[in-house]
Scaffold this active site. Structure first.
Site, PDB file in Angstrom:
ATOM      1  CG  HIS A 130      -1.650   1.251   1.439  1.00 35.32           C
ATOM      2  ND1 HIS A 130      -2.575   1.751   0.545  1.00 35.32           N
ATOM      3  CD2 HIS A 130      -1.551   2.155   2.433  1.00 35.32           C
ATOM      4  CE1 HIS A 130      -3.030   2.913   0.998  1.00 35.32           C
ATOM      5  NE2 HIS A 130      -2.419   3.177   2.133  1.00 35.32           N
ATOM      6  CG  ASP A 169      -4.573   8.124  -2.701  1.00 35.07           C
ATOM      7  OD1 ASP A 169      -3.488   7.957  -3.263  1.00 35.07           O
ATOM      8  OD2 ASP A 169      -5.205   7.199  -2.152  1.00 35.07           O
ATOM      9  CE  LYS A 192      -8.690   7.473  -0.334  1.00 40.81           C
ATOM     10  NZ  LYS A 192      -8.373   6.158  -0.892  1.00 40.81           N
TER      11      LYS A 192
END
Ligand code: R5P
Length: 310
Positions: A130, A169, A192
């Protein structure tokens, strides 16, 4: 060179089989038992002594079960005198727990990395973590692949003359830019803010999307909250069409059905997580060839980064 021994956890048998087929090695049997008290026991049913052991387990739902299974398998391999224990984790679930952004919470991504090393993992092969800091949570070597090559190859078959890549984002904008570069496209990004697991706000899109064919690129789609919020902004800003792409298609809470019922033209993900449903708008790209190539290179002591640039 020690012999390679590939074992698969129960999370994604199809991917394990595909990887073994690409490697042209047999998949070694594993016995998984659950006792009356709900505890698991794992037995690796093939010799591990001095072998280069690869354990393939994607940390997908039920994540905790699959994690404990992986820990038990690593411990079993180490206890059986494996020469090296490699964890192949196509989807590393705790990666989103990568910072302390609320009081008295655990940084789960770091904790799980420590648990894996404590269990005996000597090396990790994973896909699209991530955030970059998750790589640094591991005190053992990590080969961190991405799926931009596979995703870009898919979109190269489309008419890209009017296309733009959009990251939901700013955190993923660098990867989106790398993806856009592969396709020779401009890039834009959403501003975001995540309020909770079920609520995100995208206040604006930085970059020009009006009249364009948008390819949304994210690391994962979970509930789809992010993508649906982005779709609202893209429609407001006059995007002509929207395709959605990600590495990890988790599609919780019927996100795939909901997304397919929307006006997106297509949904593209990889098979890092198993998918139970199919849909005419969905394309699933296999990461088995890339993972098999990386496993082969790790086993043979060859460069992995030269193959899979970041
Ligand atoms: C989060 O920052 C990630 O990059 C993804 O945008 C997120 O995991 C997607 O989750 P969901 O689909 O539930 O919004």
């Amino acid at each position: 060179m020690r012999e390679i021994a590939v074992f698969g956890g129960s999370s994604h048998p199809q991917l394990t089989a595909e990887i073994c087929a690409h490697l042209r090695v047999p998949q070694r049997p594993v016995l998984l038992k659950r006792f009356a008290n709900d505890c698991l026991e794992v037995q690796l049913q093939s010799n591990c002594r001095e072998r280069d052991v690869f354990i393939i387990q994607s940390l997908v739902r039920p994540v905790q079960e699959h994690l404990v299974e992986l820990l038990l398998m690593a411990d079993a391999a180490r206890g059986a005198s494996a020469g090296r224990v490699n964890a192949v984790i196509p989807h590393y679930a705790y990666a989103r727990s990568d910072k302390k952004d609320a009081p008295r919470i655990s940084i789960g991504g770091r904790l799980v990395a420590d648990l894996l090393v404590t269990a005996g993992v000597d090396r990790v092969l994973t896909l699209n973590l991530h955030s970059p800091q998750v790589h640094g949570f591991f005190s053992v070597p990590v080969d961190h692949l991405h799926a931009l090559r596979e995703l870009a190859a898919h979109f190269r078959q489309r008419d890209l003359s009017n296309a733009v890549v959009v990251s939901p984002d700013l955190g993923y904008a660098k990867s989106a830019a790398a993806f856009a570069r592969r396709l020779g496209l401009p890039v834009a990004a959403g501003a975001k803010e995540r309020m909770s697991d079920t609520e995100v706000r995208i206040a604006a899109i930085i970059g020009d999307v009006a009249g364009r064919d948008v390819i949304v690129l994210d690391d994962e789609i979970s509930r789809g909250t992010t993508v649906f919020e982005l779709l609202d902004r893209l429609r407001e800003q006059g995007a002509r069409s929207v395709a959605v792409a990600c590495t990890h298609g988790l599609f919780a809470d019927n996100a795939l059905d909901k997304l397919a019922a929307s006006d997106v033209t297509e949904i593209v993900c990889t098979n890092s997580a198993p998918l139970e449903t199919e849909h005419s708008k969905l394309t699933v790209l296999s990461v088995a060839p890339a993972l098999a190539e990386a496993i082969s290179r790790i086993h043979n002591g060859e460069s992995v980064s030269s193959l899979f640039d970041h």
